[in-house]
Design a protein around this motif. Structure first.
Motif, PDB file in Angstrom:
ATOM      1  N   VAL A 188      36.605 -53.120 -39.913  1.00 45.57           N
ATOM      2  CA  VAL A 188      37.556 -52.807 -38.845  1.00 45.57           C
ATOM      3  C   VAL A 188      37.668 -51.286 -38.705  1.00 45.57           C
ATOM      4  O   VAL A 188      37.565 -50.740 -37.602  1.00 45.57           O
ATOM      5  N   ASP A 189      37.862 -50.602 -39.809  1.00 48.41           N
ATOM      6  CA  ASP A 189      37.984 -49.147 -39.816  1.00 48.41           C
ATOM      7  C   ASP A 189      36.738 -48.481 -39.242  1.00 48.41           C
ATOM      8  O   ASP A 189      36.817 -47.642 -38.343  1.00 48.41           O
ATOM      9  N   ILE A 190      35.568 -48.849 -39.744  1.00 45.53           N
ATOM     10  CA  ILE A 190      34.310 -48.231 -39.317  1.00 45.53           C
ATOM     11  C   ILE A 190      34.044 -48.488 -37.839  1.00 45.53           C
ATOM     12  O   ILE A 190      33.660 -47.576 -37.098  1.00 45.53           O
ATOM     13  N   LEU A 191      34.236 -49.709 -37.408  1.00 47.80           N
ATOM     14  CA  LEU A 191      34.000 -50.026 -35.994  1.00 47.80           C
ATOM     15  C   LEU A 191      34.964 -49.274 -35.081  1.00 47.80           C
ATOM     16  O   LEU A 191      34.564 -48.753 -34.037  1.00 47.80           O
ATOM     17  N   ARG A 192      36.222 -49.180 -35.467  1.00 51.78           N
ATOM     18  CA  ARG A 192      37.190 -48.440 -34.651  1.00 51.78           C
ATOM     19  C   ARG A 192      36.855 -46.952 -34.623  1.00 51.78           C
ATOM     20  O   ARG A 192      36.984 -46.309 -33.579  1.00 51.78           O
ATOM     21  N   ARG A 193      36.426 -46.399 -35.746  1.00 54.98           N
ATOM     22  CA  ARG A 193      36.001 -44.986 -35.765  1.00 54.98           C
ATOM     23  C   ARG A 193      34.857 -44.758 -34.791  1.00 54.98           C
ATOM     24  O   ARG A 193      34.729 -43.682 -34.218  1.00 54.98           O
ATOM     25  N   GLY A 194      34.020 -45.769 -34.626  1.00 57.83           N
ATOM     26  CA  GLY A 194      32.887 -45.666 -33.727  1.00 57.83           C
ATOM     27  C   GLY A 194      33.224 -45.978 -32.280  1.00 57.83           C
ATOM     28  O   GLY A 194      32.338 -45.968 -31.429  1.00 57.83           O
ATOM     29  N   GLY A 195      34.485 -46.280 -32.000  1.00 57.20           N
ATOM     30  CA  GLY A 195      34.896 -46.523 -30.629  1.00 57.20           C
ATOM     31  C   GLY A 195      34.799 -47.967 -30.170  1.00 57.20           C
ATOM     32  O   GLY A 195      34.878 -48.254 -28.979  1.00 57.20           O
ATOM     33  N   VAL A 196      34.641 -48.880 -31.109  1.00 56.36           N
ATOM     34  CA  VAL A 196      34.531 -50.299 -30.777  1.00 56.36           C
ATOM     35  C   VAL A 196      35.918 -50.939 -30.858  1.00 56.36           C
ATOM     36  O   VAL A 196      36.679 -50.675 -31.789  1.00 56.36           O
ATOM     37  N   GLU A 197      36.240 -51.790 -29.891  1.00 57.74           N
ATOM     38  CA  GLU A 197      37.518 -52.490 -29.896  1.00 57.74           C
ATOM     39  C   GLU A 197      37.452 -53.650 -30.889  1.00 57.74           C
ATOM     40  O   GLU A 197      36.585 -54.522 -30.780  1.00 57.74           O
ATOM     41  N   VAL A 198      38.360 -53.638 -31.856  1.00 65.09           N
ATOM     42  CA  VAL A 198      38.407 -54.686 -32.883  1.00 65.09           C
ATOM     43  C   VAL A 198      39.808 -55.267 -32.920  1.00 65.09           C
ATOM     44  O   VAL A 198      40.791 -54.531 -32.932  1.00 65.09           O
ATOM     45  N   LYS A 199      39.877 -56.583 -32.958  1.00 65.10           N
ATOM     46  CA  LYS A 199      41.147 -57.280 -33.114  1.00 65.10           C
ATOM     47  C   LYS A 199      41.077 -58.120 -34.379  1.00 65.10           C
ATOM     48  O   LYS A 199      40.130 -58.895 -34.569  1.00 65.10           O
ATOM     49  N   THR A 200      42.081 -57.964 -35.245  1.00 70.45           N
ATOM     50  CA  THR A 200      42.192 -58.839 -36.402  1.00 70.45           C
ATOM     51  C   THR A 200      42.990 -60.061 -35.967  1.00 70.45           C
ATOM     52  O   THR A 200      43.987 -59.939 -35.249  1.00 70.45           O
ATOM     53  N   VAL A 201      42.533 -61.239 -36.407  1.00 69.99           N
ATOM     54  CA  VAL A 201      43.098 -62.500 -35.945  1.00 69.99           C
ATOM     55  C   VAL A 201      43.546 -63.323 -37.151  1.00 69.99           C
ATOM     56  O   VAL A 201      42.717 -63.762 -37.957  1.00 69.99           O
ATOM     57  N   SER A 202      44.827 -63.535 -37.266  1.00 73.71           N
ATOM     58  CA  SER A 202      45.371 -64.354 -38.347  1.00 73.71           C
ATOM     59  C   SER A 202      45.215 -65.838 -38.020  1.00 73.71           C
ATOM     60  O   SER A 202      45.534 -66.264 -36.916  1.00 73.71           O
ATOM     61  N   ILE A 203      44.758 -66.603 -39.005  1.00 75.65           N
ATOM     62  CA  ILE A 203      44.683 -68.059 -38.821  1.00 75.65           C
ATOM     63  C   ILE A 203      45.803 -68.769 -39.580  1.00 75.65           C
ATOM     64  O   ILE A 203      45.785 -69.982 -39.720  1.00 75.65           O
ATOM     65  N   THR A 204      46.817 -68.010 -40.036  1.00 74.64           N
ATOM     66  CA  THR A 204      47.874 -68.571 -40.879  1.00 74.64           C
ATOM     67  C   THR A 204      49.049 -69.159 -40.111  1.00 74.64           C
ATOM     68  O   THR A 204      49.935 -69.749 -40.719  1.00 74.64           O
ATOM     69  N   GLY A 205      49.090 -68.937 -38.788  1.00 74.49           N
ATOM     70  CA  GLY A 205      50.258 -69.341 -38.015  1.00 74.49           C
ATOM     71  C   GLY A 205      51.301 -68.243 -37.948  1.00 74.49           C
ATOM     72  O   GLY A 205      52.310 -68.370 -37.267  1.00 74.49           O
ATOM     73  N   SER A 206      51.071 -67.158 -38.667  1.00 76.98           N
ATOM     74  CA  SER A 206      51.939 -65.988 -38.692  1.00 76.98           C
ATOM     75  C   SER A 206      51.076 -64.762 -38.438  1.00 76.98           C
ATOM     76  O   SER A 206      49.859 -64.806 -38.627  1.00 76.98           O
ATOM     77  N   GLU A 207      51.695 -63.654 -38.043  1.00 75.99           N
ATOM     78  CA  GLU A 207      50.931 -62.417 -37.904  1.00 75.99           C
ATOM     79  C   GLU A 207      50.544 -61.862 -39.271  1.00 75.99           C
ATOM     80  O   GLU A 207      49.641 -61.048 -39.374  1.00 75.99           O
ATOM     81  N   TYR A 208      51.234 -62.309 -40.312  1.00 80.24           N
ATOM     82  CA  TYR A 208      51.038 -61.760 -41.649  1.00 80.24           C
ATOM     83  C   TYR A 208      50.064 -62.620 -42.460  1.00 80.24           C
ATOM     84  O   TYR A 208      50.139 -63.849 -42.435  1.00 80.24           O
ATOM     85  N   VAL A 209      49.181 -61.924 -43.151  1.00 81.86           N
ATOM     86  CA  VAL A 209      48.153 -62.591 -43.948  1.00 81.86           C
ATOM     87  C   VAL A 209      48.113 -61.920 -45.312  1.00 81.86           C
ATOM     88  O   VAL A 209      48.101 -60.692 -45.411  1.00 81.86           O
ATOM     89  N   GLU A 210      48.077 -62.732 -46.368  1.00 80.20           N
ATOM     90  CA  GLU A 210      48.022 -62.187 -47.730  1.00 80.20           C
ATOM     91  C   GLU A 210      46.597 -62.235 -48.254  1.00 80.20           C
ATOM     92  O   GLU A 210      45.932 -63.268 -48.200  1.00 80.20           O
ATOM     93  N   SER A 211      46.156 -61.107 -48.772  1.00 75.44           N
ATOM     94  CA  SER A 211      44.787 -60.981 -49.281  1.00 75.44           C
ATOM     95  C   SER A 211      44.638 -61.641 -50.641  1.00 75.44           C
ATOM     96  O   SER A 211      45.612 -62.086 -51.255  1.00 75.44           O
ATOM     97  N   ALA A 212      43.409 -61.666 -51.117  1.00 80.33           N
ATOM     98  CA  ALA A 212      43.097 -62.247 -52.423  1.00 80.33           C
ATOM     99  C   ALA A 212      43.790 -61.505 -53.563  1.00 80.33           C
ATOM    100  O   ALA A 212      43.996 -62.069 -54.634  1.00 80.33           O
ATOM    101  N   HIS A 213      44.159 -60.251 -53.328  1.00 82.11           N
ATOM    102  CA  HIS A 213      44.776 -59.446 -54.375  1.00 82.11           C
ATOM    103  C   HIS A 213      46.225 -59.096 -54.066  1.00 82.11           C
ATOM    104  O   HIS A 213      46.749 -58.087 -54.549  1.00 82.11           O
ATOM    105  N   GLY A 214      46.864 -59.916 -53.243  1.00 83.74           N
ATOM    106  CA  GLY A 214      48.291 -59.790 -53.014  1.00 83.74           C
ATOM    107  C   GLY A 214      48.721 -58.710 -52.035  1.00 83.74           C
ATOM    108  O   GLY A 214      49.890 -58.339 -52.007  1.00 83.74           O
ATOM    109  N   VAL A 215      47.807 -58.198 -51.219  1.00 83.76           N
ATOM    110  CA  VAL A 215      48.154 -57.212 -50.195  1.00 83.76           C
ATOM    111  C   VAL A 215      48.423 -57.969 -48.892  1.00 83.76           C
ATOM    112  O   VAL A 215      47.572 -58.737 -48.438  1.00 83.76           O
TER     113      VAL A 215
END
Length: 188
Positions: free
Chosen positions: A21-48
């Motif tokens: 996401v970071d690299i593509l946005r730095r390059g000027g590409v439009e990126v959208k992160t999409v949660s599949i959890t039913g909420s905007e918030y998503v918890e990573s494998a390491h609790g972030v």
């Protein structure tokens, strides 16, 4: 401008989701992160916990995607694999001949859908048994047709720079690499 969607499920691998996401946005590409959890918030494998740009159910469809991206991480990749909407979006993307990227455990989703049949692919060691129909290469990243796969966390930078080059060209991708000091890492 190119449009990218990155699907996020609880248990996703942070670096594999957010570095592209970071690299593509730095390059000027439009990126959208999409949660599949039913909420905007998503918890990573390491609790972030991260706030996605959108919820899956708020998208009419993903027909405007130039590439759909799947990070790895467990149980994130399994959660993606079990999401009917993600499966349908990937199948539609593939039928249109458009690009799909998956890294680490993420390629298992593509294997379960038969999208790797007759293709070369890579993934995190131990997940190759899920690459149904593919030739496992154990490369850092592997391109075959409209699909790019990555091995794991260490592959994320070259994988993401390669994806960036699809949309902005090799020269602009190289400029982003220089700006991020990746060229220094590679001894250039």
């Amino acid at each position: 401008m190119a449009k990218v969607y990155t699907f996020l499920a609880n248990g996703f691998e942070e670096i594999e989701a957010l570095a592209p996401v970071d690299i593509l946005r730095r390059g000027g590409v439009e990126v959208k992160t999409v949660s599949i959890t039913g909420s905007e918030y998503v918890e990573s494998a390491h609790g972030v916990t991260v706030k996605a740009d959108m919820k899956f159910e708020d998208a009419a469809n993903f027909d405007d995607a130039d590439i759909l991206l799947l990070p790895g991480g467990m149980p994130g990749a399994s959660n993606l694999n079990n999401h009917e909407g993600v499966q349908q979006a990937l199948m539609a993307q593939h039928k249109r001949g458009k690009r799909i990227g998956a890294i680490c455990a993420g390629p298992m989703v593509l294997g379960s859908l038969g999208l790797l049949e007759g293709k070369k692919a890579t993934c995190y060691p131990g997940f190759e048994k899920y690459l149904t129909g593919a030739t496992y290469t154990a490369e850092l990243f592997q391109e075959d047709g409209n699909i790019i796969t990555g091995e794991g966390p260490a592959a994320v930078l070259p994988y993401a720079y390669r994806i960036l080059s699809y949309f902005v060209g090799e020269e602009k991708s190289a400029d982003v690499q220089v700006g991020m000091r990746y060229d220094h890492l590679m001894g250039k």
